[in-house]
Structure formats: C-alpha cells, structure tokens
Design a protein around this motif. Structure first.
Motif, PDB file in Angstrom:
ATOM      1  N   MET A   1       0.814  -1.148   0.061  1.00  0.00           N
ATOM      2  CA  MET A   1      -0.227  -0.086  -0.037  1.00  0.00           C
ATOM      3  C   MET A   1       0.846   1.255   0.116  1.00  0.00           C
ATOM      4  O   MET A   1       1.991   1.310   0.589  1.00  0.00           O
ATOM      5  CB  MET A   1      -0.895  -0.016   1.111  1.00  0.00           C
ATOM      6  N   GLY A   2       0.389   2.363  -0.704  1.00  0.00           N
ATOM      7  CA  GLY A   2       1.272   3.489  -0.744  1.00  0.00           C
ATOM      8  C   GLY A   2       1.228   4.419   0.577  1.00  0.00           C
ATOM      9  O   GLY A   2       0.538   4.053   1.340  1.00  0.00           O
ATOM     10  N   ILE A   3       2.101   5.357   0.486  1.00  0.00           N
ATOM     11  CA  ILE A   3       2.116   6.535   1.602  1.00  0.00           C
ATOM     12  C   ILE A   3       1.002   7.355   1.469  1.00  0.00           C
ATOM     13  O   ILE A   3       0.966   8.154   2.213  1.00  0.00           O
ATOM     14  CB  ILE A   3       3.641   6.914   1.971  1.00  0.00           C
ATOM     15  N   VAL A   4       0.582   7.400   0.435  1.00  0.00           N
ATOM     16  CA  VAL A   4      -0.896   8.443  -0.066  1.00  0.00           C
ATOM     17  C   VAL A   4      -1.885   7.696  -0.446  1.00  0.00           C
ATOM     18  O   VAL A   4      -1.447   6.848  -1.345  1.00  0.00           O
ATOM     19  CB  VAL A   4      -0.335   9.409  -1.035  1.00  0.00           C
TER      20      VAL A   4
ATOM     21  N   ILE B   1      -4.502   6.321 -13.732  1.00  0.00           N
ATOM     22  CA  ILE B   1      -3.691   7.335 -13.913  1.00  0.00           C
ATOM     23  C   ILE B   1      -3.006   7.607 -12.582  1.00  0.00           C
ATOM     24  O   ILE B   1      -1.707   8.048 -13.165  1.00  0.00           O
ATOM     25  CB  ILE B   1      -4.754   8.765 -14.240  1.00  0.00           C
ATOM     26  N   LEU B   2      -3.384   7.463 -11.599  1.00  0.00           N
ATOM     27  CA  LEU B   2      -2.937   8.087 -10.387  1.00  0.00           C
ATOM     28  C   LEU B   2      -1.635   6.789 -10.218  1.00  0.00           C
ATOM     29  O   LEU B   2      -0.404   7.254  -9.859  1.00  0.00           O
ATOM     30  CB  LEU B   2      -3.613   8.223  -9.349  1.00  0.00           C
ATOM     31  N   GLU B   3      -1.768   5.631 -10.208  1.00  0.00           N
ATOM     32  CA  GLU B   3      -0.957   4.613  -9.834  1.00  0.00           C
ATOM     33  C   GLU B   3       0.147   4.564 -10.918  1.00  0.00           C
ATOM     34  O   GLU B   3       1.207   4.115 -10.532  1.00  0.00           O
ATOM     35  CB  GLU B   3      -1.647   3.484  -9.649  1.00  0.00           C
ATOM     36  N   THR B   4      -0.195   4.755 -12.022  1.00  0.00           N
ATOM     37  CA  THR B   4       0.975   5.087 -13.129  1.00  0.00           C
ATOM     38  C   THR B   4       1.756   6.061 -12.911  1.00  0.00           C
ATOM     39  O   THR B   4       3.163   5.981 -13.008  1.00  0.00           O
ATOM     40  CB  THR B   4       0.283   4.990 -14.566  1.00  0.00           C
ATOM     41  N   GLU B   5       1.362   7.301 -12.671  1.00  0.00           N
ATOM     42  CA  GLU B   5       2.086   8.444 -12.439  1.00  0.00           C
ATOM     43  C   GLU B   5       2.690   8.513 -11.027  1.00  0.00           C
ATOM     44  O   GLU B   5       3.832   9.035 -10.870  1.00  0.00           O
ATOM     45  CB  GLU B   5       1.132   9.628 -12.551  1.00  0.00           C
ATOM     46  N   TYR B   6       2.208   7.934  -9.909  1.00  0.00           N
ATOM     47  CA  TYR B   6       2.563   7.985  -8.508  1.00  0.00           C
ATOM     48  C   TYR B   6       2.603   6.708  -8.136  1.00  0.00           C
ATOM     49  O   TYR B   6       1.648   6.174  -7.467  1.00  0.00           O
ATOM     50  CB  TYR B   6       1.892   8.908  -7.723  1.00  0.00           C
TER      51      TYR B   6
ATOM     52  N   VAL C   1       1.156   5.969  -4.436  1.00  0.00           N
ATOM     53  CA  VAL C   1      -0.107   6.208  -4.198  1.00  0.00           C
ATOM     54  C   VAL C   1      -0.809   5.214  -4.251  1.00  0.00           C
ATOM     55  O   VAL C   1      -0.777   4.205  -5.282  1.00  0.00           O
ATOM     56  CB  VAL C   1      -0.848   7.205  -5.143  1.00  0.00           C
ATOM     57  N   ALA C   2      -1.843   4.792  -3.365  1.00  0.00           N
ATOM     58  CA  ALA C   2      -2.946   3.569  -3.524  1.00  0.00           C
ATOM     59  C   ALA C   2      -4.068   4.303  -3.631  1.00  0.00           C
ATOM     60  O   ALA C   2      -4.486   4.963  -2.820  1.00  0.00           O
ATOM     61  CB  ALA C   2      -2.789   2.607  -2.147  1.00  0.00           C
TER      62      ALA C   2
END
Length: 81
Positions: free
Chosen positions: A1-4, A22-27, A30-31
């Motif tokens: 799991m991500g820190i965000v 989008i978010l999990e690819t870029e960051y 992030v979870a």
C-alpha cells in the motif's frame, strides 16, 4: 500500500476518468481505493470528488478534480522528500 491513499466512491462523478490507472501509473507511492460508499451522502452525485489522506478534494469537472488531487498528492509527498 502507498504512503498516499486516494479514496473515491464508486458512485462519484470522478469515475468518468480512469482515476486509479492514471494516479497509480504516475505516482507509485499512491494507493487508490474505490469504495461503495464514503458516507458523504449526495456529494458523489453532485460533483467529482475524492479523499486524499483524509482531505476531501472536489471540483466542477473530473479533469479539474484530477488536477487538484495531483496537487494534494504532491503536497503529501513533499513531506517525505
């Protein structure tokens, strides 16, 4: 799991875009979690929104909301830089 952690309701207007992809690819930090309900009755039907580490982010359009979510993610990640 991500820190965000980014959470959104499956009924939210934000689902018009592939938010998790989008978010999990870029960051990688992030979870993205899709829930059936986040208990903000009615908000999901009125405007796109998500919750980033406990902070509600919303806008008039999904694209605007995505940009605000990214800004909040950047602010959250800056703590660890």
């Amino acid at each position: 799991m991500g820190i965000v952690v980014v959470e959104f309701c499956d009924g939210s207007l934000i689902t018009e875009i592939p938010l998790a992809e989008i978010l999990e690819t870029e960051y990688p930090e992030v979870a993205v979690i899709e829930n059936s309900c986040l208990s903000f009755c009615g908000m999901c039907a009125k405007r796109p929104y998500a919750i980033v580490n406990g902070k509600r982010i919303f806008a008039k359009t999904s694209e605007e909301c995505l940009e605000l979510i990214k800004e909040q993610i950047e602010a959250e990640l800056a703590v660890y830089a």
